[in-house]
Scaffold this motif. Structure first.
Motif, PDB file in Angstrom:
ATOM      1  N   GLN A 185       0.832  -1.213   0.000  1.00 12.90           N
ATOM      2  CA  GLN A 185       0.000   0.000   0.000  1.00 12.90           C
ATOM      3  C   GLN A 185       0.866   1.262   0.000  1.00 12.90           C
ATOM      4  N   ALA A 186       1.925   1.264   0.792  1.00 10.41           N
ATOM      5  CA  ALA A 186       2.822   2.435   0.846  1.00 10.41           C
ATOM      6  C   ALA A 186       3.474   2.668  -0.517  1.00 10.41           C
ATOM      7  N   ASP A 187       3.878   1.604  -1.173  1.00 10.94           N
ATOM      8  CA  ASP A 187       4.498   1.734  -2.494  1.00 10.94           C
ATOM      9  C   ASP A 187       3.496   2.214  -3.535  1.00 10.94           C
ATOM     10  N   MET A 188       2.252   1.840  -3.371  1.00 11.94           N
ATOM     11  CA  MET A 188       1.206   2.213  -4.319  1.00 11.94           C
ATOM     12  C   MET A 188       0.810   3.691  -4.222  1.00 11.94           C
ATOM     13  N   GLU A 189       1.137   4.362  -3.126  1.00 14.48           N
ATOM     14  CA  GLU A 189       0.745   5.770  -2.970  1.00 14.48           C
ATOM     15  C   GLU A 189       1.247   6.631  -4.112  1.00 14.48           C
ATOM     16  N   GLY A 190       2.401   6.328  -4.647  1.00 12.70           N
ATOM     17  CA  GLY A 190       2.940   7.108  -5.758  1.00 12.70           C
ATOM     18  C   GLY A 190       2.649   6.501  -7.117  1.00 12.70           C
ATOM     19  N   ALA A 191       1.781   5.510  -7.163  1.00 14.31           N
ATOM     20  CA  ALA A 191       1.523   4.801  -8.421  1.00 14.31           C
ATOM     21  C   ALA A 191       0.024   4.696  -8.666  1.00 14.31           C
ATOM     22  N   SER A 192      -0.609   5.834  -8.898  1.00 12.70           N
ATOM     23  CA  SER A 192      -2.068   5.842  -9.042  1.00 12.70           C
ATOM     24  C   SER A 192      -2.547   4.998 -10.223  1.00 12.70           C
ATOM     25  N   ALA A 193      -1.720   4.852 -11.252  1.00 17.47           N
ATOM     26  CA  ALA A 193      -2.110   4.039 -12.404  1.00 17.47           C
ATOM     27  C   ALA A 193      -1.833   2.559 -12.180  1.00 17.47           C
ATOM     28  N   GLY A 194      -1.208   2.239 -11.051  1.00 16.99           N
ATOM     29  CA  GLY A 194      -0.938   0.845 -10.723  1.00 16.99           C
ATOM     30  C   GLY A 194       0.452   0.413 -11.119  1.00 16.99           C
ATOM     31  N   LEU A 195       0.791  -0.788 -10.686  1.00 16.39           N
ATOM     32  CA  LEU A 195       2.082  -1.399 -10.976  1.00 16.39           C
ATOM     33  C   LEU A 195       1.864  -2.737 -11.649  1.00 16.39           C
ATOM     34  N   TYR A 196       2.792  -3.113 -12.512  1.00 16.15           N
ATOM     35  CA  TYR A 196       2.831  -4.471 -13.033  1.00 16.15           C
ATOM     36  C   TYR A 196       3.910  -5.191 -12.246  1.00 16.15           C
ATOM     37  N   VAL A 197       3.581  -6.359 -11.719  1.00 10.95           N
ATOM     38  CA  VAL A 197       4.544  -7.137 -10.945  1.00 10.95           C
ATOM     39  C   VAL A 197       4.410  -8.614 -11.296  1.00 10.95           C
ATOM     40  N   ARG A 198       5.474  -9.326 -11.027  1.00  6.65           N
ATOM     41  CA  ARG A 198       5.451 -10.777 -11.196  1.00  6.65           C
ATOM     42  C   ARG A 198       4.802 -11.373  -9.947  1.00  6.65           C
ATOM     43  N   PHE A 199       3.817 -12.248 -10.137  1.00  4.70           N
ATOM     44  CA  PHE A 199       3.147 -12.933  -9.035  1.00  4.70           C
ATOM     45  C   PHE A 199       3.879 -14.245  -8.801  1.00  4.70           C
ATOM     46  N   ASP A 200       4.486 -14.378  -7.632  1.00  3.79           N
ATOM     47  CA  ASP A 200       5.276 -15.554  -7.287  1.00  3.79           C
ATOM     48  C   ASP A 200       4.385 -16.553  -6.534  1.00  3.79           C
ATOM     49  N   ASN A 201       3.949 -17.598  -7.231  1.00  9.03           N
ATOM     50  CA  ASN A 201       3.074 -18.603  -6.618  1.00  9.03           C
ATOM     51  C   ASN A 201       3.690 -19.224  -5.375  1.00  9.03           C
ATOM     52  N   ASP A 202       4.988 -19.515  -5.420  1.00  8.25           N
ATOM     53  CA  ASP A 202       5.642 -20.149  -4.272  1.00  8.25           C
ATOM     54  C   ASP A 202       5.634 -19.225  -3.059  1.00  8.25           C
ATOM     55  N   ALA A 203       5.887 -17.937  -3.275  1.00  8.94           N
ATOM     56  CA  ALA A 203       5.859 -16.979  -2.162  1.00  8.94           C
ATOM     57  C   ALA A 203       4.444 -16.858  -1.601  1.00  8.94           C
ATOM     58  N   PHE A 204       3.447 -16.882  -2.478  1.00 12.89           N
ATOM     59  CA  PHE A 204       2.050 -16.827  -2.031  1.00 12.89           C
ATOM     60  C   PHE A 204       1.736 -18.038  -1.150  1.00 12.89           C
ATOM     61  N   ARG A 205       2.072 -19.212  -1.635  1.00 11.81           N
ATOM     62  CA  ARG A 205       1.765 -20.440  -0.890  1.00 11.81           C
ATOM     63  C   ARG A 205       2.518 -20.484   0.439  1.00 11.81           C
TER      64      ARG A 205
END
Length: 194
Positions: free
Chosen positions: A45-65
């Motif tokens: 959320q803190a990183d998103m404050e300066g990115a009103s149009a959003g960010l593209y990021v890699r979704f790491d399934n292993d980190a999620f799990r």
């Protein structure tokens, strides 16, 4: 998989994951943040404050799990179905998959990246001119041993922002990849500041 992190995409991502994983909403939120490269949801959320149009990021399934298991003691499926990027992001996945590019930060109207073997960060920014045209500005041109001079595109605009961003990036990466294919070793001098 690449995901776009903006409020409505985050909600769609979370809804889709709720159908696949038995976990509380707060646990899913934290696991999603970890999968997107952030330690916590608050950090995202803190990183998103300066990115009103959003960010593209890699979704790491292993980190999620791993994060979900850490929070709940439950296992998530090894394969997760994630929402597809919309048409405006049609070139994004290919950029993230390019082994010769290190994406540092990517938003719909800007990107910061490095080329393999060259530590310099290259910036590309798109600006809407107000006339239906998007103009791009690159921080660097490329001048490899296979080129006579640094390459600056003659046309630095497009009416499609996604295609304009793609053109700005490939105007650097195409020459870089050709030089590497010809046997040249990437060098810091290949990038010429604007």
């Amino acid at each position: 998989m690449i995901v776009q992190i903006i409020p409505h995409h985050q909600k769609a991502l979370k809804r889709q994951l709720q159908r696949q994983v038995d976990a509380k909403s707060a646990h899913l939120t934290e696991a999603i943040a970890r999968a997107c490269g952030f330690r916590t949801h608050a950090a995202l959320q803190a990183d998103m404050e300066g990115a009103s149009a959003g960010l593209y990021v890699r979704f790491d399934n292993d980190a999620f799990r791993a994060r979900l298991h850490e929070l709940t003691g439950k296992s998530a499926p090894s394969h997760l179905d994630l929402p597809e990027l919309d048409r405006s992001a049609r070139y994004v996945k290919r950029l993230f998959e390019n082994p010769r590019l290190e994406i540092i930060r990517m938003q719909p109207m800007s990107i910061r990246f490095r080329l393999a073997g060259i530590p310099t960060v290259v910036a590309v920014d798109l600006h809407h001119t107000g006339t239906g045209v998007f103009r791009f500005r690159r921080s660097h041109a490329i001048h490899t041993p296979t080129q006579i001079a640094p390459y600056w595109p003659g046309r630095d605009f497009d009416d499609d922002p996604a295609y304009g961003m793609n053109r700005a990036i490939t105007s650097i990466t195409d020459n870089y990849e050709q030089a590497v294919a010809d046997g040249h070793v990437p060098n810091l001098t290949w990038l010429v500041a604007a």
